[in-house]
Design a protein around this motif. Structure first.
Motif, PDB file in Angstrom:
ATOM      1  N   GLN A 120      -5.541  17.335  -1.879  1.00  0.00           N
ATOM      2  CA  GLN A 120      -5.516  15.958  -2.362  1.00  0.00           C
ATOM      3  C   GLN A 120      -4.675  15.099  -1.429  1.00  0.00           C
ATOM      4  N   GLY A 121      -4.941  13.791  -1.438  1.00  0.00           N
ATOM      5  CA  GLY A 121      -4.206  12.858  -0.596  1.00  0.00           C
ATOM      6  C   GLY A 121      -5.115  11.792  -0.030  1.00  0.00           C
ATOM      7  N   ASP A 122      -4.532  10.859   0.705  1.00  0.00           N
ATOM      8  CA  ASP A 122      -5.320   9.791   1.321  1.00  0.00           C
ATOM      9  C   ASP A 122      -6.214  10.343   2.421  1.00  0.00           C
ATOM     10  N   ARG A 123      -7.389   9.786   2.520  1.00  0.00           N
ATOM     11  CA  ARG A 123      -8.294  10.158   3.612  1.00  0.00           C
ATOM     12  C   ARG A 123      -7.909   9.408   4.884  1.00  0.00           C
ATOM     13  N   PRO A 124      -8.242   9.953   6.065  1.00  0.00           N
ATOM     14  CA  PRO A 124      -8.999  11.192   6.265  1.00  0.00           C
ATOM     15  C   PRO A 124      -8.125  12.438   6.123  1.00  0.00           C
ATOM     16  N   THR A 169       0.844  -1.185   0.000  1.00  0.00           N
ATOM     17  CA  THR A 169       0.000   0.000   0.000  1.00  0.00           C
ATOM     18  C   THR A 169       0.883   1.240   0.000  1.00  0.00           C
ATOM     19  N   VAL A 170       0.671   2.109  -0.983  1.00  0.00           N
ATOM     20  CA  VAL A 170       1.433   3.358  -1.075  1.00  0.00           C
ATOM     21  C   VAL A 170       0.513   4.497  -0.637  1.00  0.00           C
ATOM     22  N   HIS A 171       0.831   5.139   0.505  1.00  0.00           N
ATOM     23  CA  HIS A 171       0.030   6.242   1.016  1.00  0.00           C
ATOM     24  C   HIS A 171       0.458   7.548   0.359  1.00  0.00           C
ATOM     25  N   VAL A 172      -0.535   8.325  -0.049  1.00  0.00           N
ATOM     26  CA  VAL A 172      -0.273   9.636  -0.642  1.00  0.00           C
ATOM     27  C   VAL A 172      -0.482  10.698   0.435  1.00  0.00           C
ATOM     28  N   PRO A 173       0.554  11.455   0.815  1.00  0.00           N
ATOM     29  CA  PRO A 173       0.392  12.462   1.858  1.00  0.00           C
ATOM     30  C   PRO A 173      -0.499  13.603   1.389  1.00  0.00           C
ATOM     31  N   ALA A 174      -1.127  14.264   2.328  1.00  0.00           N
ATOM     32  CA  ALA A 174      -1.965  15.405   2.000  1.00  0.00           C
ATOM     33  C   ALA A 174      -1.117  16.502   1.364  1.00  0.00           C
ATOM     34  N   HIS A 175      -1.628  17.085   0.279  1.00  0.00           N
ATOM     35  CA  HIS A 175      -0.865  18.126  -0.404  1.00  0.00           C
ATOM     36  C   HIS A 175      -1.797  19.023  -1.199  1.00  0.00           C
ATOM     37  N   PHE A 176      -1.299  20.231  -1.506  1.00  0.00           N
ATOM     38  CA  PHE A 176      -1.998  21.176  -2.358  1.00  0.00           C
ATOM     39  C   PHE A 176      -1.309  21.227  -3.706  1.00  0.00           C
ATOM     40  N   LYS A 177      -2.074  21.165  -4.777  1.00  0.00           N
ATOM     41  CA  LYS A 177      -1.485  21.380  -6.093  1.00  0.00           C
ATOM     42  C   LYS A 177      -1.132  22.852  -6.285  1.00  0.00           C
ATOM     43  N   THR A 178      -1.979  23.730  -5.746  1.00  0.00           N
ATOM     44  CA  THR A 178      -1.707  25.165  -5.770  1.00  0.00           C
ATOM     45  C   THR A 178      -1.267  25.583  -4.381  1.00  0.00           C
ATOM     46  N   LYS A 179      -0.028  26.039  -4.231  1.00  0.00           N
ATOM     47  CA  LYS A 179       0.515  26.347  -2.914  1.00  0.00           C
ATOM     48  C   LYS A 179       0.372  27.823  -2.552  1.00  0.00           C
ATOM     49  N   PHE A 180      -0.027  28.663  -3.488  1.00  0.00           N
ATOM     50  CA  PHE A 180      -0.245  30.079  -3.187  1.00  0.00           C
ATOM     51  C   PHE A 180      -1.313  30.608  -4.129  1.00  0.00           C
ATOM     52  N   ASN A 181      -2.161  31.482  -3.606  1.00  0.00           N
ATOM     53  CA  ASN A 181      -3.216  32.065  -4.429  1.00  0.00           C
ATOM     54  C   ASN A 181      -3.491  33.475  -3.945  1.00  0.00           C
ATOM     55  N   ALA A 182      -3.827  34.365  -4.873  1.00  0.00           N
ATOM     56  CA  ALA A 182      -4.150  35.758  -4.548  1.00  0.00           C
ATOM     57  C   ALA A 182      -5.401  36.172  -5.299  1.00  0.00           C
ATOM     58  N   LEU A 192      -4.977  34.920   5.092  1.00  0.00           N
ATOM     59  CA  LEU A 192      -5.413  33.642   5.647  1.00  0.00           C
ATOM     60  C   LEU A 192      -4.336  32.604   5.414  1.00  0.00           C
ATOM     61  N   LYS A 193      -4.271  31.639   6.311  1.00  0.00           N
ATOM     62  CA  LYS A 193      -3.362  30.507   6.137  1.00  0.00           C
ATOM     63  C   LYS A 193      -4.146  29.249   6.427  1.00  0.00           C
ATOM     64  N   TRP A 194      -4.077  28.281   5.530  1.00  0.00           N
ATOM     65  CA  TRP A 194      -4.801  27.041   5.774  1.00  0.00           C
ATOM     66  C   TRP A 194      -3.825  25.906   5.909  1.00  0.00           C
ATOM     67  N   SER A 195      -4.068  25.056   6.865  1.00  0.00           N
ATOM     68  CA  SER A 195      -3.194  23.905   7.104  1.00  0.00           C
ATOM     69  C   SER A 195      -3.955  22.640   6.758  1.00  0.00           C
ATOM     70  N   LEU A 196      -3.197  21.668   6.285  1.00  0.00           N
ATOM     71  CA  LEU A 196      -3.790  20.425   5.785  1.00  0.00           C
ATOM     72  C   LEU A 196      -3.182  19.254   6.528  1.00  0.00           C
ATOM     73  N   PHE A 197      -4.017  18.421   7.095  1.00  0.00           N
ATOM     74  CA  PHE A 197      -3.543  17.266   7.848  1.00  0.00           C
ATOM     75  C   PHE A 197      -4.071  15.992   7.219  1.00  0.00           C
ATOM     76  N   SER A 198      -3.197  15.001   7.104  1.00  0.00           N
ATOM     77  CA  SER A 198      -3.615  13.680   6.621  1.00  0.00           C
ATOM     78  C   SER A 198      -2.852  12.653   7.436  1.00  0.00           C
ATOM     79  N   SER A 199      -3.456  12.176   8.496  1.00  0.00           N
ATOM     80  CA  SER A 199      -2.782  11.248   9.403  1.00  0.00           C
ATOM     81  C   SER A 199      -2.310  10.007   8.653  1.00  0.00           C
ATOM     82  N   PRO A 200      -1.054   9.522   8.873  1.00  0.00           N
ATOM     83  CA  PRO A 200      -0.086   9.991   9.863  1.00  0.00           C
ATOM     84  C   PRO A 200       0.935  10.951   9.266  1.00  0.00           C
ATOM     85  N   ILE A 201       0.598  11.716   8.194  1.00  0.00           N
ATOM     86  CA  ILE A 201       1.532  12.602   7.537  1.00  0.00           C
ATOM     87  C   ILE A 201       1.565  13.947   8.257  1.00  0.00           C
ATOM     88  N   LEU A 202       2.711  14.583   8.326  1.00  0.00           N
ATOM     89  CA  LEU A 202       2.833  15.886   8.937  1.00  0.00           C
ATOM     90  C   LEU A 202       2.053  16.922   8.135  1.00  0.00           C
TER      91      LEU A 202
END
Length: 272
Positions: A205-209, A176-189, A251-261
């Protein structure tokens, strides 16, 4: 004038008659191998080896007898494969390396073969033998090594061990290959006039939850914490979308996808 007489003698090297194990030999049955020197000059000495090493009778449960100076007999057993390390399901994070151990013993020494369940050109899935490549390698000890794992590397695998004695061994496992949570767009204005309603979208995007948290001025922003701000969350193509109203500055948004930082993304908004 002096004369010297020199005698030459030529010694012929030994010639061995070929020998083989019986084809119908099974585990627990005894057999014999006879090594006969059909030609060659004495003195002749015998040494039995297995895998390039001298045979130790007490270790391999064999005995060696010397009938004469030209004949030696080995009493031995042939053993089917048995697991030394049985492969198990493994998990790996995308981009990391993983090794799956698969080792067996027997006599003759078992051959280890890896297969992967794949579908080719729309055909039904089937197990295909893995040939070592730059990222996926079958090591000499039988282990499977995957470098910089990607989601396509995950799935069902089969490890086989056989030495033509008995049916051999076979074990299916899942990588099983886990995909960490990530943003395709890292900055927006975005730009808007004062008083306008503004929607700020966050797609992850990434593995749930996956849990997405919005921050304003270093504090968590949620429904009810600040009037006129609304947080919406919905599933869209395995991504979450969050909307805000009305306009905000930073604004700053943080993304969590356990067990990824957590991954962080900054969303800047300019009021005109």
């Amino acid at each position: 004038m002096f004369h010297t007489e020199v005698d030459y003698s030529f010694v012929a090297g030994p010639v061995l008659d070929p020998f083989n194990f019986p084809e119908n030999l099974r585990e627990g049955r005894r057999t014999t191998l006879t090594c006969i020197v059909s030609a060659g000059d004495p003195p002749i000495s015998f040494r039995w080896e297995k895998d390039g090493e001298p045979i130790q009778p007490a270790v391999l449960d064999v005995s060696v007898e010397y009938l004469n100076q030209y004949t030696s007999t080995l009493f031995s057993k042939r053993l089917p494969p048995r697991w030394v390390i049985e492969p198990k399901d493994v998990e790996v994070v995308q981009g990391s390396s993983v090794r799956v151990d698969c080792q067996a013993e027997g006599y003759p020494r078992p051959i280890i073969r890896w297969k992967q369940l794949v579908g080719v050109h729309g055909n039904p899935e089937s197990f295909q033998t893995i040939m070592s490549s730059a990222r996926m390698q079958v090591l000499e000890n039988g282990s499977l090594l995957i470098l910089e794992a990607s989601p396509s590397d995950g799935g069902s695998f089969l490890c086989q061990a056989f030495n033509r004695i008995g049916p051999g061994l076979s074990k299916m496992l899942t990588i099983t290959v886990h995909v960490p949570a990530h943003f395709k767009t890292k900055f927006n204005a975005q730009k808007a006039k004062k008083g306008d309603q503004v929607n700020l979208n966050c797609k992850a995007q990434g593995d749930r939850p996956i849990t997405i948290t919005w921050y304003k001025d270093g504090e968590v922003l949620a429904n009810g914490t600040i009037p006129r701000y609304i947080v919406l969350c919905k599933l869209l193509h395995s991504s979450y979308v969050i909307a805000f109203s009305p306009a905000i500055r930073d604004l700053k948004w943080s993304l969590f996808s356990s067990p990824i930082l957590p991954f962080l993304l900054l969303y800047s908004y300019l009021i005109l």
